[in-house]
Design a protein around this motif. Structure first.
Motif, PDB file in Angstrom:
ATOM      1  N   LEU A 311       0.813  -1.209   0.000  1.00  0.00           N
ATOM      2  CA  LEU A 311       0.000   0.000   0.000  1.00  0.00           C
ATOM      3  C   LEU A 311       0.850   1.264   0.000  1.00  0.00           C
ATOM      4  O   LEU A 311       0.475   2.286  -0.578  1.00  0.00           O
ATOM      5  N   TYR A 312       2.031   1.194   0.622  1.00  0.00           N
ATOM      6  CA  TYR A 312       2.858   2.393   0.776  1.00  0.00           C
ATOM      7  C   TYR A 312       3.913   2.536  -0.326  1.00  0.00           C
ATOM      8  O   TYR A 312       4.697   3.484  -0.305  1.00  0.00           O
ATOM      9  N   GLY A 313       3.955   1.603  -1.251  1.00  0.00           N
ATOM     10  CA  GLY A 313       4.803   1.732  -2.424  1.00  0.00           C
ATOM     11  C   GLY A 313       6.297   1.781  -2.153  1.00  0.00           C
ATOM     12  O   GLY A 313       7.045   2.374  -2.925  1.00  0.00           O
ATOM     13  N   GLN A 314       6.767   1.118  -1.094  1.00  0.00           N
ATOM     14  CA  GLN A 314       8.177   1.229  -0.711  1.00  0.00           C
ATOM     15  C   GLN A 314       9.050   0.079  -1.205  1.00  0.00           C
ATOM     16  O   GLN A 314      10.280   0.199  -1.222  1.00  0.00           O
ATOM     17  N   GLY A 315       8.448  -1.038  -1.612  1.00  0.00           N
ATOM     18  CA  GLY A 315       9.197  -2.254  -1.837  1.00  0.00           C
ATOM     19  C   GLY A 315      10.316  -2.129  -2.856  1.00  0.00           C
ATOM     20  O   GLY A 315      11.455  -2.529  -2.602  1.00  0.00           O
ATOM     21  N   MET A 316      10.013  -1.591  -4.051  1.00  0.00           N
ATOM     22  CA  MET A 316      11.038  -1.494  -5.083  1.00  0.00           C
ATOM     23  C   MET A 316      12.144  -0.530  -4.678  1.00  0.00           C
ATOM     24  O   MET A 316      13.325  -0.749  -4.994  1.00  0.00           O
ATOM     25  N   THR A 317      11.767   0.524  -3.967  1.00  0.00           N
ATOM     26  CA  THR A 317      12.775   1.497  -3.545  1.00  0.00           C
ATOM     27  C   THR A 317      13.672   0.924  -2.461  1.00  0.00           C
ATOM     28  O   THR A 317      14.889   1.165  -2.452  1.00  0.00           O
ATOM     29  N   VAL A 318      13.113   0.154  -1.541  1.00  0.00           N
ATOM     30  CA  VAL A 318      13.942  -0.500  -0.529  1.00  0.00           C
ATOM     31  C   VAL A 318      14.911  -1.471  -1.199  1.00  0.00           C
ATOM     32  O   VAL A 318      16.095  -1.550  -0.827  1.00  0.00           O
ATOM     33  N   ALA A 319      14.447  -2.199  -2.212  1.00  0.00           N
ATOM     34  CA  ALA A 319      15.345  -3.087  -2.958  1.00  0.00           C
ATOM     35  C   ALA A 319      16.473  -2.289  -3.599  1.00  0.00           C
ATOM     36  O   ALA A 319      17.629  -2.743  -3.627  1.00  0.00           O
ATOM     37  N   ALA A 320      16.158  -1.101  -4.116  1.00  0.00           N
ATOM     38  CA  ALA A 320      17.193  -0.253  -4.723  1.00  0.00           C
ATOM     39  C   ALA A 320      18.181   0.247  -3.676  1.00  0.00           C
ATOM     40  O   ALA A 320      19.394   0.293  -3.921  1.00  0.00           O
ATOM     41  N   GLY A 336      32.564  -9.968   6.705  1.00  0.00           N
ATOM     42  CA  GLY A 336      32.031  -8.947   5.814  1.00  0.00           C
ATOM     43  C   GLY A 336      30.565  -9.142   5.480  1.00  0.00           C
ATOM     44  O   GLY A 336      29.804  -8.175   5.404  1.00  0.00           O
ATOM     45  N   VAL A 337      30.128 -10.400   5.276  1.00  0.00           N
ATOM     46  CA  VAL A 337      28.722 -10.614   4.950  1.00  0.00           C
ATOM     47  C   VAL A 337      27.839 -10.333   6.168  1.00  0.00           C
ATOM     48  O   VAL A 337      26.711  -9.842   6.036  1.00  0.00           O
ATOM     49  N   ARG A 338      28.367 -10.615   7.355  1.00  0.00           N
ATOM     50  CA  ARG A 338      27.603 -10.287   8.563  1.00  0.00           C
ATOM     51  C   ARG A 338      27.500  -8.775   8.734  1.00  0.00           C
ATOM     52  O   ARG A 338      26.466  -8.244   9.129  1.00  0.00           O
ATOM     53  N   ALA A 339      28.586  -8.080   8.415  1.00  0.00           N
ATOM     54  CA  ALA A 339      28.563  -6.619   8.487  1.00  0.00           C
ATOM     55  C   ALA A 339      27.567  -6.051   7.483  1.00  0.00           C
ATOM     56  O   ALA A 339      26.876  -5.062   7.770  1.00  0.00           O
ATOM     57  N   PHE A 340      27.468  -6.678   6.320  1.00  0.00           N
ATOM     58  CA  PHE A 340      26.495  -6.211   5.333  1.00  0.00           C
ATOM     59  C   PHE A 340      25.077  -6.393   5.840  1.00  0.00           C
ATOM     60  O   PHE A 340      24.237  -5.502   5.692  1.00  0.00           O
ATOM     61  N   GLN A 341      24.769  -7.531   6.441  1.00  0.00           N
ATOM     62  CA  GLN A 341      23.410  -7.742   6.962  1.00  0.00           C
ATOM     63  C   GLN A 341      23.065  -6.707   8.035  1.00  0.00           C
ATOM     64  O   GLN A 341      21.932  -6.229   8.108  1.00  0.00           O
ATOM     65  N   ALA A 342      24.051  -6.327   8.839  1.00  0.00           N
ATOM     66  CA  ALA A 342      23.818  -5.299   9.862  1.00  0.00           C
ATOM     67  C   ALA A 342      23.565  -3.945   9.203  1.00  0.00           C
ATOM     68  O   ALA A 342      22.674  -3.191   9.623  1.00  0.00           O
ATOM     69  N   ALA A 343      24.336  -3.632   8.161  1.00  0.00           N
ATOM     70  CA  ALA A 343      24.147  -2.363   7.458  1.00  0.00           C
ATOM     71  C   ALA A 343      22.804  -2.333   6.750  1.00  0.00           C
ATOM     72  O   ALA A 343      22.120  -1.298   6.699  1.00  0.00           O
ATOM     73  N   LEU A 344      22.390  -3.470   6.195  1.00  0.00           N
ATOM     74  CA  LEU A 344      21.086  -3.546   5.532  1.00  0.00           C
ATOM     75  C   LEU A 344      19.955  -3.300   6.528  1.00  0.00           C
ATOM     76  O   LEU A 344      18.996  -2.574   6.232  1.00  0.00           O
ATOM     77  N   ALA A 345      20.057  -3.908   7.703  1.00  0.00           N
ATOM     78  CA  ALA A 345      19.018  -3.718   8.721  1.00  0.00           C
ATOM     79  C   ALA A 345      18.873  -2.242   9.078  1.00  0.00           C
ATOM     80  O   ALA A 345      17.764  -1.737   9.265  1.00  0.00           O
ATOM     81  N   LYS A 346      19.982  -1.551   9.155  1.00  0.00           N
ATOM     82  CA  LYS A 346      19.952  -0.123   9.461  1.00  0.00           C
ATOM     83  C   LYS A 346      19.319   0.666   8.320  1.00  0.00           C
ATOM     84  O   LYS A 346      18.540   1.601   8.543  1.00  0.00           O
ATOM     85  N   ALA A 347      19.619   0.267   7.084  1.00  0.00           N
ATOM     86  CA  ALA A 347      19.113   0.994   5.915  1.00  0.00           C
ATOM     87  C   ALA A 347      17.609   0.867   5.766  1.00  0.00           C
ATOM     88  O   ALA A 347      16.938   1.795   5.279  1.00  0.00           O
ATOM     89  N   VAL A 348      17.035  -0.286   6.169  1.00  0.00           N
ATOM     90  CA  VAL A 348      15.589  -0.493   5.979  1.00  0.00           C
ATOM     91  C   VAL A 348      14.782  -0.130   7.213  1.00  0.00           C
ATOM     92  O   VAL A 348      13.547  -0.220   7.191  1.00  0.00           O
ATOM     93  N   ALA A 349      15.449   0.303   8.277  1.00  0.00           N
ATOM     94  CA  ALA A 349      14.740   0.601   9.520  1.00  0.00           C
ATOM     95  C   ALA A 349      13.715   1.719   9.340  1.00  0.00           C
ATOM     96  O   ALA A 349      12.608   1.654   9.888  1.00  0.00           O
ATOM     97  N   GLY A 350      14.079   2.752   8.574  1.00  0.00           N
ATOM     98  CA  GLY A 350      13.155   3.867   8.368  1.00  0.00           C
ATOM     99  C   GLY A 350      11.909   3.459   7.620  1.00  0.00           C
ATOM    100  O   GLY A 350      10.777   3.681   8.105  1.00  0.00           O
ATOM    101  N   PRO A 351      12.020   2.849   6.419  1.00  0.00           N
ATOM    102  CA  PRO A 351      10.826   2.387   5.709  1.00  0.00           C
ATOM    103  C   PRO A 351      10.001   1.397   6.514  1.00  0.00           C
ATOM    104  O   PRO A 351       8.764   1.445   6.506  1.00  0.00           O
TER     105      PRO A 351
END
Length: 421
Positions: A311-320, A336-351
């Motif tokens: 409904l909020y149209g965020q999915g494609m932008t979060v993927a980007a 490094g892959v664990r660090a990436f998962q942590a960085a990803l969690a931070k990036a999607v926290a707002g949406p």
């Protein structure tokens, strides 16, 4: 030759493949569907027939990845307009219209996905099921696949595997089978359902009409926008279990119950498709960044980590956003892959906070806090001040942080917003 395997050829998988092109000699995208040469619906993207919002931040990242993409889409018939031109009805009246400087692109999901796929240089292994990972100790070093044409299991060896298979990803089961403890998802469900139909639009006028769903006062909403091919994409939306129907008469009755004049527009248009339903709209998130024994050689992105109410149209932008983060990541060691998962969690926290926070308001025992009350005041302000529309859309389009909605300048303008008697 270093090889990366991406599971899933949706928007998240395609953008991930693009992000890895300069990092791996070989990138292979495995997809269970047979990928069509031309835009068409496929079962692996069950929400593909419905309205999709490409937020401005997502459009910018895609343009950076694929220069000239927007011009290509517009030349092929996608609608480009200032977001302030849209006619949007809030529970307090029509949002103010005017120039915002925020370009809004309206395009069908299959059309966009196909345009992106044709610009990705990865190898595609389509019509192929992924049935699990191959492990070397605690490291994922390949994927077990079964091409539908042969049915025989094979292994694609990989230095990195990226799970981008969407809501239906079997990542939790595969990790549990390998002895990895995975967190239960945090979920919020507003019980929203869609009904979508395409209509022939006999003119080239810009069309962007919407009625916002808003807890707890407005259960019904809609989106109607012109897309490529001279078509009007109409999606009716109902929250809290008040879903539209795929019966044509009931579909039109739902449209007539709205306050945006949609039924009057549709009465004069020719339907091009049946009415399609969709109701898997719960928002959920798995905290994979907290898994202490996360396997080396594995990354998870897209809906396999966080699913947001469409409904909020965020999915494609979060993927980007995730793909942009991956394009800048350089360490693919175990740490490094664990660090990436942590960085990803931070990036999607707002949406996630915006989507889950809005959906949580449909709970019977929900009590709005200060932010909830401010959002109500914001909806009033949107009807009276186009600059407030611009500010609000900048946050919704992930151009500005949510905190900008409660900054001193914004709060001063909110005080001026008056609720009509």
């Amino acid at each position: 030759m270093a090889t990366a395997v991406v599971i899933g050829a949706g928007i998240a998988g395609l953008l991930t493949a693009k992000a890895l092109e300069d990092k791996y000699s070989r990138v292979i995208v495995v997809e269970r569907d047979r990928l069509p040469a031309e835009p068409e619906f496929r079962s692996g993207v069950p929400q593909g027939r419905h309205a999709h919002g490409l937020l401005l931040r997502g459009a910018q990242i895609m343009e950076d990845f694929f220069p000239g993409l927007r011009d290509e889409l517009v030349a092929a018939g996608a609608q480009l307009m200032d977001a302030g031109e849209a006619r949007v009805l809030t529970p307090y009246g029509w949002a103010a219209q005017g120039e915002t400087g925020l370009p809004m692109l309206s395009v069908g999901r299959p059309f966009l996905e196909t345009a992106i796929r044709h610009r990705v240089s990865a190898e595609f292994a389509d019509n192929t099921n992924v049935v699990g990972f191959r492990f070397d100790g605690s490291t994922v070093d390949g994927v077990r696949v079964r091409p539908k044409d042969t049915g025989a299991e094979e292994v694609i060896e990989a230095d990195l595997v990226v799970m981008a298979a969407g809501r239906s990803a079997k990542l939790p089961e595969w990790l549990k089978a390998a002895g990895v403890e995975v967190p239960e998802p945090v979920s919020v469900d507003s019980r929203t359902g869609y009904a979508t139909r395409l209509y022939a639009l006999p003119h080239n006028d810009k069309v962007a009409i919407g009625q916002l769903i808003s807890a707890p006062v407005q259960r019904r909403g809609c989106s109607a926008t012109r897309i490529e091919g001279g078509k009007l994409l109409v999606t009716l939306q109902g929250a809290d279990g008040d879903h539209p129907s795929n019966d044509p008469e009931e579909f039109m009755a739902f449209a007539r119950s709205l306050d945006v004049g949609l039924a009057e527009i549709l009465d004069g248009l020719e339907p091009l498709t049946p009415i399609y339903l969709y109701a898997r709209t719960a928002s959920s998130m798995r905290a994979y960044e907290k898994v202490s024994d996360w396997p080396a050689g594995l990354i998870a992105v897209g809906d396999s980590v966080v699913t947001l109410n469409p409904l909020y149209g965020q999915g494609m932008t979060v993927a980007a956003l995730e793909a942009e983060l991956l394009s800048k990541h350089t360490d693919f060691s175990a740490e490094g892959v664990r660090a990436f998962q942590a960085a990803l969690a931070k990036a999607v926290a707002g949406p996630w906070g915006m989507s889950a926070g809005a959906d949580a308001q449909w709970a019977p025992d929900f009590k709005p806090g200060l932010m909830g009350k401010l959002m109500g005041r914001w909806q009033v302000a949107l009807t009276q001040d186009v600059d407030m529309v611009r500010r609000f859309l900048s946050v919704m389009h992930l151009q500005a942080p949510p905190t900008s909605l409660i900054g001193p300048s914004a709060l001063w303008r909110l005080r001026k917003a008056k609720i009509s008697a």
